[in-house]
Design a protein around this motif. Structure first.
Motif, PDB file in Angstrom:
ATOM      1  N   ILE A 132     -12.360  -1.289  -6.002  1.00 32.09           N
ATOM      2  CA  ILE A 132     -11.218  -1.513  -6.903  1.00 32.09           C
ATOM      3  C   ILE A 132     -11.123  -0.373  -7.905  1.00 32.09           C
ATOM      4  CG2 ILE A 132     -10.381  -2.991  -8.779  1.00 32.09           C
ATOM      5  CD1 ILE A 132     -11.354  -5.380  -7.079  1.00 32.09           C
ATOM      6  N   GLY A 133     -12.249   0.068  -8.434  1.00 31.13           N
ATOM      7  CA  GLY A 133     -12.250   1.204  -9.355  1.00 31.13           C
ATOM      8  C   GLY A 133     -11.751   2.477  -8.685  1.00 31.13           C
ATOM      9  N   GLY A 134     -12.135   2.675  -7.426  1.00 34.05           N
ATOM     10  CA  GLY A 134     -11.640   3.840  -6.687  1.00 34.05           C
ATOM     11  C   GLY A 134     -10.145   3.779  -6.457  1.00 34.05           C
ATOM     12  N   LEU A 135      -9.651   2.597  -6.142  1.00 32.45           N
ATOM     13  CA  LEU A 135      -8.213   2.428  -5.933  1.00 32.45           C
ATOM     14  C   LEU A 135      -7.435   2.653  -7.225  1.00 32.45           C
ATOM     15  CD1 LEU A 135      -5.944   1.649  -3.972  1.00 32.45           C
ATOM     16  CD2 LEU A 135      -6.323  -0.726  -4.659  1.00 32.45           C
ATOM     17  N   VAL A 136      -7.943   2.117  -8.326  1.00 31.82           N
ATOM     18  CA  VAL A 136      -7.274   2.326  -9.617  1.00 31.82           C
ATOM     19  C   VAL A 136      -7.316   3.793  -9.997  1.00 31.82           C
ATOM     20  CG1 VAL A 136      -7.407   1.797 -12.093  1.00 31.82           C
ATOM     21  CG2 VAL A 136      -7.670  -0.022 -10.414  1.00 31.82           C
ATOM     22  N   TRP A 137      -8.436   4.468  -9.770  1.00 31.67           N
ATOM     23  CA  TRP A 137      -8.523   5.899 -10.084  1.00 31.67           C
ATOM     24  C   TRP A 137      -7.503   6.682  -9.266  1.00 31.67           C
ATOM     25  CZ3 TRP A 137      -9.380  10.537  -7.717  1.00 31.67           C
ATOM     26  CH2 TRP A 137      -9.658  11.613  -8.558  1.00 31.67           C
ATOM     27  N   SER A 189      -4.551   8.754 -10.943  1.00 33.29           N
ATOM     28  CA  SER A 189      -4.593  10.205 -10.757  1.00 33.29           C
ATOM     29  C   SER A 189      -3.420  10.696  -9.917  1.00 33.29           C
ATOM     30  CB  SER A 189      -5.906  10.631 -10.112  1.00 33.29           C
ATOM     31  OG  SER A 189      -5.968  10.212  -8.774  1.00 33.29           O
ATOM     32  N   HIS A 190      -2.913   9.857  -9.026  1.00 33.80           N
ATOM     33  CA  HIS A 190      -1.761  10.268  -8.216  1.00 33.80           C
ATOM     34  C   HIS A 190      -0.524  10.476  -9.098  1.00 33.80           C
ATOM     35  CE1 HIS A 190       0.469  10.878  -4.568  1.00 33.80           C
ATOM     36  NE2 HIS A 190       1.378  10.011  -4.967  1.00 33.80           N
ATOM     37  N   TRP A 234      -5.388   9.639   3.118  1.00 33.04           N
ATOM     38  CA  TRP A 234      -6.263   8.532   2.738  1.00 33.04           C
ATOM     39  C   TRP A 234      -7.728   8.914   2.866  1.00 33.04           C
ATOM     40  CZ3 TRP A 234      -9.686   6.366   6.158  1.00 33.04           C
ATOM     41  CH2 TRP A 234      -9.488   6.672   7.502  1.00 33.04           C
ATOM     42  N   LEU A 235      -8.066   9.693   3.885  1.00 41.03           N
ATOM     43  CA  LEU A 235      -9.447  10.117   4.081  1.00 41.03           C
ATOM     44  C   LEU A 235      -9.845  11.164   3.043  1.00 41.03           C
ATOM     45  CD1 LEU A 235     -11.868   9.664   5.890  1.00 41.03           C
ATOM     46  CD2 LEU A 235     -11.003  11.441   7.392  1.00 41.03           C
ATOM     47  N   TYR A 236      -8.922  12.039   2.716  1.00 40.99           N
ATOM     48  CA  TYR A 236      -9.172  13.047   1.689  1.00 40.99           C
ATOM     49  C   TYR A 236      -9.443  12.392   0.340  1.00 40.99           C
ATOM     50  CZ  TYR A 236      -8.151  16.738  -1.671  1.00 40.99           C
ATOM     51  OH  TYR A 236      -8.221  17.604  -2.716  1.00 40.99           O
ATOM     52  N   GLU A 237      -8.695  11.343   0.010  1.00 38.45           N
ATOM     53  CA  GLU A 237      -8.824  10.705  -1.298  1.00 38.45           C
ATOM     54  C   GLU A 237     -10.091   9.864  -1.429  1.00 38.45           C
ATOM     55  OE1 GLU A 237      -7.155  11.195  -3.996  1.00 38.45           O
ATOM     56  OE2 GLU A 237      -5.586  12.438  -3.138  1.00 38.45           O
ATOM     57  N   ILE A 238     -10.576   9.260  -0.340  1.00 43.90           N
ATOM     58  CA  ILE A 238     -11.759   8.412  -0.468  1.00 43.90           C
ATOM     59  C   ILE A 238     -13.063   9.175  -0.244  1.00 43.90           C
ATOM     60  CG2 ILE A 238     -10.506   6.349   0.221  1.00 43.90           C
ATOM     61  CD1 ILE A 238     -12.063   6.468   2.883  1.00 43.90           C
ATOM     62  N   ARG A 239     -12.989  10.423   0.143  1.00 51.18           N
ATOM     63  CA  ARG A 239     -14.191  11.189   0.473  1.00 51.18           C
ATOM     64  C   ARG A 239     -15.229  11.226  -0.657  1.00 51.18           C
ATOM     65  NH1 ARG A 239     -12.928  16.919   2.671  1.00 51.18           N
ATOM     66  NH2 ARG A 239     -12.464  17.223   0.485  1.00 51.18           N
ATOM     67  N   PRO A 240     -14.891  11.532  -1.916  1.00 54.19           N
ATOM     68  CA  PRO A 240     -15.946  11.540  -2.943  1.00 54.19           C
ATOM     69  C   PRO A 240     -16.550  10.159  -3.183  1.00 54.19           C
ATOM     70  CG  PRO A 240     -13.851  12.259  -3.875  1.00 54.19           C
ATOM     71  CD  PRO A 240     -13.629  12.001  -2.444  1.00 54.19           C
TER      72      PRO A 240
END
Length: 120
Positions: free
Chosen positions: A37-42, A46-47, A63-69
């Motif tokens: 949830i924190g990753g989705l909110v970030w 940020s978008h 989607w893969l680029y954004e979740i990589r870190p």
């Protein structure tokens, strides 16, 4: 930093803390949920701050680029948590540091300029 800037980091931190410190499966799932949830909110916050919304290089799917870190940090934390041999600590720290570096680069790139303050 506004509440929109601190909320994702609060969720991410709580999720990592729950996953790293708890032994109960229900708390592990709660930590994983808080982390995602924190990753989705970030990502959503940020978008909105991106300066290059239209310009995107070809390569990884968005989607893969954004979740990589987030995945890299999570992988490193899980490797530290399930540490069976001290030799596994080096790759775990590598994944955590690499994910944190990519996170920092994206945060620095997307939030580099704050909007000017307006006089009342």
């Amino acid at each position: 930093m506004s509440r929109h800037g601190t909320l994702p980091f609060l969720c991410l931190g709580c999720g990592l803390l729950l996953m790293g410190a708890s032994q109960q499966p229900s708390l592990l799932l709660a930590g994983l949920a808080a982390y995602f949830i924190g990753g989705l909110v970030w990502y959503r916050v940020s978008h909105q701050q991106r300066h290059d919304k239209g310009r995107r290089k070809r390569g990884w799917p968005l989607w893969l680029y954004e979740i990589r870190p987030f995945v890299m940090v999570l992988l490193g934390l899980l490797m530290v948590r399930e540490l069976t041999h001290p030799l596994f600590l080096l790759p775990a720290l590598f994944w955590i540091l690499l994910g944190g570096y990519q996170w920092w680069q994206r945060h620095r790139h997307r939030f580099w300029r704050q909007p000017p303050l307006r006089a009342p």
